[in-house]
Design a protein around this motif. Sequence first.
Motif, PDB file in Angstrom:
ATOM      1  N   SER A 330       0.845  -1.187   0.000  1.00  0.00           N
ATOM      2  CA  SER A 330       0.000   0.000   0.000  1.00  0.00           C
ATOM      3  C   SER A 330       0.883   1.241   0.000  1.00  0.00           C
ATOM      4  O   SER A 330       1.768   1.390   0.852  1.00  0.00           O
ATOM      5  N   VAL A 331       0.655   2.100  -0.981  1.00  0.00           N
ATOM      6  CA  VAL A 331       1.387   3.368  -1.083  1.00  0.00           C
ATOM      7  C   VAL A 331       0.351   4.485  -0.986  1.00  0.00           C
ATOM      8  O   VAL A 331      -0.253   4.866  -1.992  1.00  0.00           O
ATOM      9  N   PRO A 332       0.111   5.002   0.215  1.00  0.00           N
ATOM     10  CA  PRO A 332      -0.945   6.011   0.361  1.00  0.00           C
ATOM     11  C   PRO A 332      -0.612   7.302  -0.373  1.00  0.00           C
ATOM     12  O   PRO A 332       0.547   7.728  -0.434  1.00  0.00           O
ATOM     13  N   GLU A 333      -1.642   7.875  -0.959  1.00  0.00           N
ATOM     14  CA  GLU A 333      -1.449   9.145  -1.659  1.00  0.00           C
ATOM     15  C   GLU A 333      -1.111  10.240  -0.669  1.00  0.00           C
ATOM     16  O   GLU A 333      -0.281  11.112  -0.923  1.00  0.00           O
ATOM     17  N   LYS A 334      -1.757  10.196   0.488  1.00  0.00           N
ATOM     18  CA  LYS A 334      -1.465  11.100   1.598  1.00  0.00           C
ATOM     19  C   LYS A 334      -1.294  10.251   2.845  1.00  0.00           C
ATOM     20  O   LYS A 334      -2.130   9.388   3.135  1.00  0.00           O
ATOM     21  N   ILE A 335      -0.214  10.470   3.554  1.00  0.00           N
ATOM     22  CA  ILE A 335       0.007   9.735   4.798  1.00  0.00           C
ATOM     23  C   ILE A 335      -0.642  10.536   5.916  1.00  0.00           C
ATOM     24  O   ILE A 335      -0.187  11.616   6.293  1.00  0.00           O
ATOM     25  N   SER A 336      -1.717   9.973   6.429  1.00  0.00           N
ATOM     26  CA  SER A 336      -2.467  10.641   7.483  1.00  0.00           C
ATOM     27  C   SER A 336      -1.765  10.412   8.815  1.00  0.00           C
ATOM     28  O   SER A 336      -1.607   9.273   9.255  1.00  0.00           O
ATOM     29  N   THR A 337      -1.350  11.506   9.457  1.00  0.00           N
ATOM     30  CA  THR A 337      -0.547  11.413  10.681  1.00  0.00           C
ATOM     31  C   THR A 337      -1.190  12.231  11.796  1.00  0.00           C
ATOM     32  O   THR A 337      -1.592  13.384  11.583  1.00  0.00           O
ATOM     33  N   ALA A 338      -1.269  11.616  12.968  1.00  0.00           N
ATOM     34  CA  ALA A 338      -1.771  12.310  14.156  1.00  0.00           C
ATOM     35  C   ALA A 338      -0.611  12.597  15.090  1.00  0.00           C
ATOM     36  O   ALA A 338       0.218  11.725  15.357  1.00  0.00           O
ATOM     37  N   ILE A 339      -0.511  13.847  15.578  1.00  0.00           N
ATOM     38  CA  ILE A 339       0.512  14.224  16.553  1.00  0.00           C
ATOM     39  C   ILE A 339      -0.182  14.574  17.867  1.00  0.00           C
ATOM     40  O   ILE A 339      -1.048  15.459  17.918  1.00  0.00           O
ATOM     41  N   PHE A 340       0.209  13.873  18.928  1.00  0.00           N
ATOM     42  CA  PHE A 340      -0.326  14.138  20.267  1.00  0.00           C
ATOM     43  C   PHE A 340       0.778  14.783  21.106  1.00  0.00           C
ATOM     44  O   PHE A 340       1.938  14.357  21.044  1.00  0.00           O
ATOM     45  N   PHE A 341       0.407  15.766  21.905  1.00  0.00           N
ATOM     46  CA  PHE A 341       1.432  16.568  22.603  1.00  0.00           C
ATOM     47  C   PHE A 341       0.981  16.920  24.011  1.00  0.00           C
ATOM     48  O   PHE A 341      -0.216  16.971  24.315  1.00  0.00           O
ATOM     49  N   ASP A 342       1.977  17.151  24.864  1.00  0.00           N
ATOM     50  CA  ASP A 342       1.743  17.786  26.162  1.00  0.00           C
ATOM     51  C   ASP A 342       1.771  19.298  26.002  1.00  0.00           C
ATOM     52  O   ASP A 342       0.956  20.032  26.580  1.00  0.00           O
ATOM     53  N   ASN A 343       2.733  19.771  25.205  1.00  0.00           N
ATOM     54  CA  ASN A 343       2.928  21.200  24.991  1.00  0.00           C
ATOM     55  C   ASN A 343       2.880  21.455  23.480  1.00  0.00           C
ATOM     56  O   ASN A 343       3.682  20.903  22.726  1.00  0.00           O
ATOM     57  N   LEU A 344       1.955  22.269  23.029  1.00  0.00           N
ATOM     58  CA  LEU A 344       1.760  22.510  21.607  1.00  0.00           C
ATOM     59  C   LEU A 344       3.031  22.996  20.925  1.00  0.00           C
ATOM     60  O   LEU A 344       3.333  22.621  19.785  1.00  0.00           O
ATOM     61  N   SER A 345       3.840  23.799  21.613  1.00  0.00           N
ATOM     62  CA  SER A 345       5.049  24.349  20.999  1.00  0.00           C
ATOM     63  C   SER A 345       6.078  23.264  20.676  1.00  0.00           C
ATOM     64  O   SER A 345       6.958  23.479  19.837  1.00  0.00           O
ATOM     65  N   ASP A 346       5.958  22.089  21.346  1.00  0.00           N
ATOM     66  CA  ASP A 346       6.902  21.000  21.072  1.00  0.00           C
ATOM     67  C   ASP A 346       6.726  20.419  19.662  1.00  0.00           C
ATOM     68  O   ASP A 346       7.619  19.730  19.156  1.00  0.00           O
ATOM     69  N   THR A 347       5.587  20.682  19.032  1.00  0.00           N
ATOM     70  CA  THR A 347       5.305  20.092  17.714  1.00  0.00           C
ATOM     71  C   THR A 347       5.815  20.943  16.560  1.00  0.00           C
ATOM     72  O   THR A 347       5.760  20.522  15.396  1.00  0.00           O
ATOM     73  N   LYS A 348       6.316  22.135  16.838  1.00  0.00           N
ATOM     74  CA  LYS A 348       6.653  23.110  15.798  1.00  0.00           C
ATOM     75  C   LYS A 348       7.615  22.543  14.755  1.00  0.00           C
ATOM     76  O   LYS A 348       7.337  22.541  13.547  1.00  0.00           O
ATOM     77  N   PHE A 349       8.778  22.075  15.194  1.00  0.00           N
ATOM     78  CA  PHE A 349       9.792  21.620  14.241  1.00  0.00           C
ATOM     79  C   PHE A 349       9.388  20.311  13.549  1.00  0.00           C
ATOM     80  O   PHE A 349       9.724  20.100  12.384  1.00  0.00           O
ATOM     81  N   VAL A 350       8.664  19.457  14.282  1.00  0.00           N
ATOM     82  CA  VAL A 350       8.210  18.204  13.674  1.00  0.00           C
ATOM     83  C   VAL A 350       7.231  18.497  12.538  1.00  0.00           C
ATOM     84  O   VAL A 350       7.330  17.917  11.445  1.00  0.00           O
ATOM     85  N   GLU A 351       6.284  19.398  12.780  1.00  0.00           N
ATOM     86  CA  GLU A 351       5.301  19.725  11.755  1.00  0.00           C
ATOM     87  C   GLU A 351       5.958  20.367  10.544  1.00  0.00           C
ATOM     88  O   GLU A 351       5.633  20.041   9.391  1.00  0.00           O
TER      89      GLU A 351
END
Length: 697
Positions: A330-351
């Motif tokens: 399976s080669v998804p056209e869009k890879i649907s990814t969920a990011i869960f966080f304690d602190n929203l600012s921690d997701t900045k560089f990952v996103e």
Amino acid sequence: MVFLNPAVLFGLLAASIPVVIHLLNLRKLKKIEFSTLAFLKELQKTKIRRIKLKQWILLALRVLIILLLVAAFARPTIKSFSIGGTASAAKTSAVIILDDTYSMSVVTDRGSYFNRAKQTAKSLIDELQEGDEVSVVLLSGEKKLETTSNFTSAKNFIDETEISFIGGTVHNSLIKAAQILSESKNFNKEVYVLSDFQKTELKLAETTLSDLSDLIPNNIRIYSFDFASQEPANITLTDFKVNNQIFEKGKLINFSASVKNTSEKSFNNSVVSLFINGNRSAQQSFSAAPGETKLINFETTLKENGLLEIFAELEDDDIIYDNKRYLSISVPEKISTAIFFDNLSDTKFVELALNGGSESAPISIQKFPLSRIASTNLESYDAVIIIGSESINNYDRIKQFIENGGSLLLMPGSETTLQKFQKLCNELGIAKPSAFAGKINDDLNTASFEKTDFQHPIFSNLYEKESKKQIDSPEIYYYLKLALSGNGKKIISLIDGSAFFGEFDKNNGRILLFNIAPVLSWSNFPLKGIFAPLMNKAVFYLSSKVKDINNYKTGDEILADVNNVLLPQIKITKPVRGEEFVNLDSLGVKNYLKFSKTGTPGIYKFYSGEKLQDYASVNFNAVGSELNYLSNNDFEEYLKEINFTGVHLNISPDENFSAAIYQSRFGSELWRYFVLAAMLVALIEMFVSRSAKKDMV
């Protein structure tokens, strides 16, 4: 002499009825009034004796009539004997074991083994007579014809039978035949085995032969017909797999196929081709000596997204049924990814690394606070990223996601405590950190990379020049000390031996673990050139799945994942013969669907509405490809091993097998003769009875 219905012999007790009646009549005294004894003197002594003799004869005749009738219903039979043609031939129950496995597809100048076996089976049915019965057992076990006296329907069943991809054994088929014959009351019990008698199809390798004399008694006769008449030229695909673990459109993908020459003939410049969604994508030529196995590699560029149906195929040879193997990715056209966080600012560089804020990026992201993880349908995402551990209130939900085949990328957050992160790792069954090392924002005492496993799939296609793989280590100020063991493996390690980046395989699921938070107070890793490609590759790696490559063989039961299906019905698309629908309400277990109608190789897909819920690749059973045949002595030795003491005849399909069977068949039923005898005795009884009445006058 034997009786085919011995239970009827209890009816012999009825022979006592005339005796009882006779004795009761003797006790009845009849009063006759007379005036003088003179008349008694006229009764001669000889007449009295004659009356008594006839009464005893009548008693014997009546008992004999009952004995003959009861014996007739018990179906008396004698072996190898016929009384001047007056006895009828003993009835026959026959079981035809027809080898329908694909090794029987070999074609000779007289037709295929299979078609010849079918014609022989129909000829055997033509030899049966009224009152006989027949059943058909297919070696594949896909279906069987129950015992019938309708010979036309039996021949129709044989005509409709086709070559099967499912493997089977003569041993199991003989057991089935014996079980069928154990329920028959006919005297003659016969088993006809029509096969090419491959050694691999005699019995399963794990089967230990034992004494089957109770199940297959010596009154069963076995006739074997061997149709193997030439040495086929055959090569087969024994394996087919994809070598990549990350699938991206526009990137190279590598496959390998194992090809074996199972015959005694050499193959030169044969061709094996690779097909993706029905289009030829690559091909290779090869030569193989008798018994030789060759490994063939293919490399091509993925041009499509979605579920890809892929197969390798050989050119035609004498057995075409083992020339193709399937797999699916399976080669998804869009890879649907969920990011869960304690602190929203921690997701900045990952996103930023994953999609750069662009909607056209191949990875789509949704972000949630960790406190909402229990109420989120994790199975609807291709990959899940957890940054932190402090707000988790339901560890079971994460464990269930992993157990169901989910993929997780785990990182500490800027507010992570050692105790909470240890608890999370412990709940997931992975190595837990022992302590924190370093200080936040301390760029004077930093840790760096020591070793990198560039053979890991995450690094495939990451470098333009494979010979110059290296990583510019970030400066790490603060991190969790991880010592991986057991099911954990290091991908990148630090100079103190602890794991910077590791992987854990959890049954069907997969967990990737970083030991630092993706924030600048812990390291300058988010600013390094390796950060974005490594994060992207990690998500692609987590979302890429190869389903059941070569795990399912034809005839196996597929266990399809129908967890979290909202609609009550599952649609199953099969390689041939259309679609099938299953109502989930009828299933005892709601998370998995067991599907056993897998007689055809190919890709089986399971849909909930229009959504592809699961899929599986099914390949042919390779047992029929090993061209090693039994001799008649080998089969005789097998019969000895199972302690079969009856008669076995090996008959050539080319000879007059009707005569051979008639010569060996035994038994004549005498029930008609007994009925005629009973009728004759009844006529005699009537004559004697009338004569006795006249004497009484």
